[in-house]
Design a protein around this motif. Structure first.
Motif: not given
Length: 379
Positions: A101-105, A108-117, A146-158
């Motif tokens: 899955i390639v999830y495009v932002l 900053a990830p919104l609550p809906a993004d975090r819910r899906i991810l 991107a590094e901050q979102y990687s830590r928050e989401l637990g998913i690699l962000t580029l």
């Protein structure tokens, strides 16, 4: 600027190209009309083989206007498809069941993004921070975000600027582009590339039409990057400058990540194939004059199946970290194969999870076979 990410079949065995497809075709033929004499088992093996041959599926998803279509075009992968938008009012969220899955932002990830991810497996998901040129004023700020979102989401962000990646893939810098860029590179006005409006302002000079055309073709981020490069090296050729623009789009890092994930998924599919073949062998009832079970078991203990099992074991998420230091699944020589086998034997006898120990056994058996072949001990 290659965009090749997909491969045909599993990783190549040491000493030659991958032979699993030919070996499976031969196995099916032997079961159907050769010594196996079991057309039903041949058909069953054909079904599981066809499932294994299908390339891993990739879905590109995200909220509306995040840039899903642009990322899809930038990737240019045959097995990638775009889903409908998530969190769309009045519509159900798309079913996200692909292998990758390639999830495009687009910020900053919104609550809906975090819910899906939160529902997606991190090992099969990559988050793309698209429109990264709009994050802060420097690329380093997009990388930090991107590094901050990687830590928050637990998913690699580029971070990626997909619009520029599409342009570098589909277009080329023509003579008019280069002439305008080289002329602008000689200016020292820092406000020129602060915004699109300032860039095409008549106050910047009489060449408004040329600047408008340049902005239309390469966007402000592409133009800014090109000007920086030309100020460093005014002798850059159009091809070299295009390569620089491709690099600063950030798409290469995404391609490399997807390539690794694609190979991991393909390897895991190989493990599923071996499991299905083992199940069919165990359930096979010898027919009159047939040796179907023996033929199937011979394949499962053959070099190709053991190599496929080795790759599947290395791709198992429970033990993948143990192989992080391997430059390649293939050992350098017989001594390296034996050392790797000993290491994975320790995993088999450890208190790790059953999945980890099973993966370790597959890797151990594969390296033992490679040691036998490389040292001639198995002759």
């Amino acid at each position: 600027m290659s965009t090749a990410t997909e491969t045909n079949g599993p990783a190549a065995r040491p000493g030659g190209p991958a032979r699993e497809l030919d070996q499976l075709d031969h196995l099916i033929a032997m079961l159907r009309s050769g010594a196996g004499n079991d057309p039903q088992l041949s058909n069953q093996v054909g079904v599981v083989s066809a499932q294994w041959r299908r390339p891993p599926r990739i879905q590109v998803t995200g909220r509306a206007h995040a840039g899903r279509s642009t990322v899809l075009h930038a990737l240019a992968l045959m097995s990638a498809v775009e889903t409908g938008p998530v969190d769309e009012p009045g519509a159900s969220d798309p079913v996200l069941d692909a292998d990758i899955i390639v999830y495009v932002l687009s910020g900053a990830p919104l609550p809906a993004d975090r819910r899906i991810l939160a529902t997606l497996p991190p090992e099969h998901t990559v988050v793309v921070l698209n429109k990264a040129d709009a994050v802060g004023s420097r690329w380093g700020e997009a990388v930090a975000a991107a590094e901050q979102y990687s830590r928050e989401l637990g998913i690699l962000t580029l971070p990626v600027v997909a619009s520029l990646a599409v342009r570098t893939r589909a277009g080329a810098l023509n003579d008019a582009d280069m002439a305008t860029l080289q002329r602008l590179a000689g200016t020292t006005d820092p406000a020129l590339t602060l915004s699109p409006d300032l860039f095409v302002s008549s106050s910047a000079g009489p060449d408004v039409a040329e600047r408008e055309q340049l902005l239309h073709r390469w966007d402000l981020y592409g133009v800014s990057s090109a000007l920086i490069a030309l100020r460093q090296d005014p002798e850059l050729t159009p091809h070299a400058l295009l390569q620089i623009l491709h690099a600063v789009s950030g798409i290469d890092a995404l391609h490399q990540t997807l390539h690794r994930r694609y190979e991991q998924v393909s390897a895991l599919h190989g493990g599923v194939l071996l499991d299905e073949l083992a199940r069919l062998a165990a359930a096979a009832v010898p027919g009159e004059g047939g040796h179907a079970r023996d033929i199937l078991e011979d394949y499962l203990f053959g070099d190709d199946a053991l190599w496929m099992g080795l790759c599947a074991g290395l791709a198992c998420s429970d033990v993948a970290h143990l192989a992080a230091g391997y430059r390649s699944p293939s050992p350098a020589d017989a001594d390296d194969a034996l050392a790797r086998a000993a290491r994975w034997r320790a995993v088999v006898s450890s208190d790790m999870s059953p999945a980890a120990r099973r993966a370790g056994l597959r890797v151990h058996n594969g390296y033992i076979r490679l040691w036998e072949r490389m040292s001639s001990a198995g002759l």
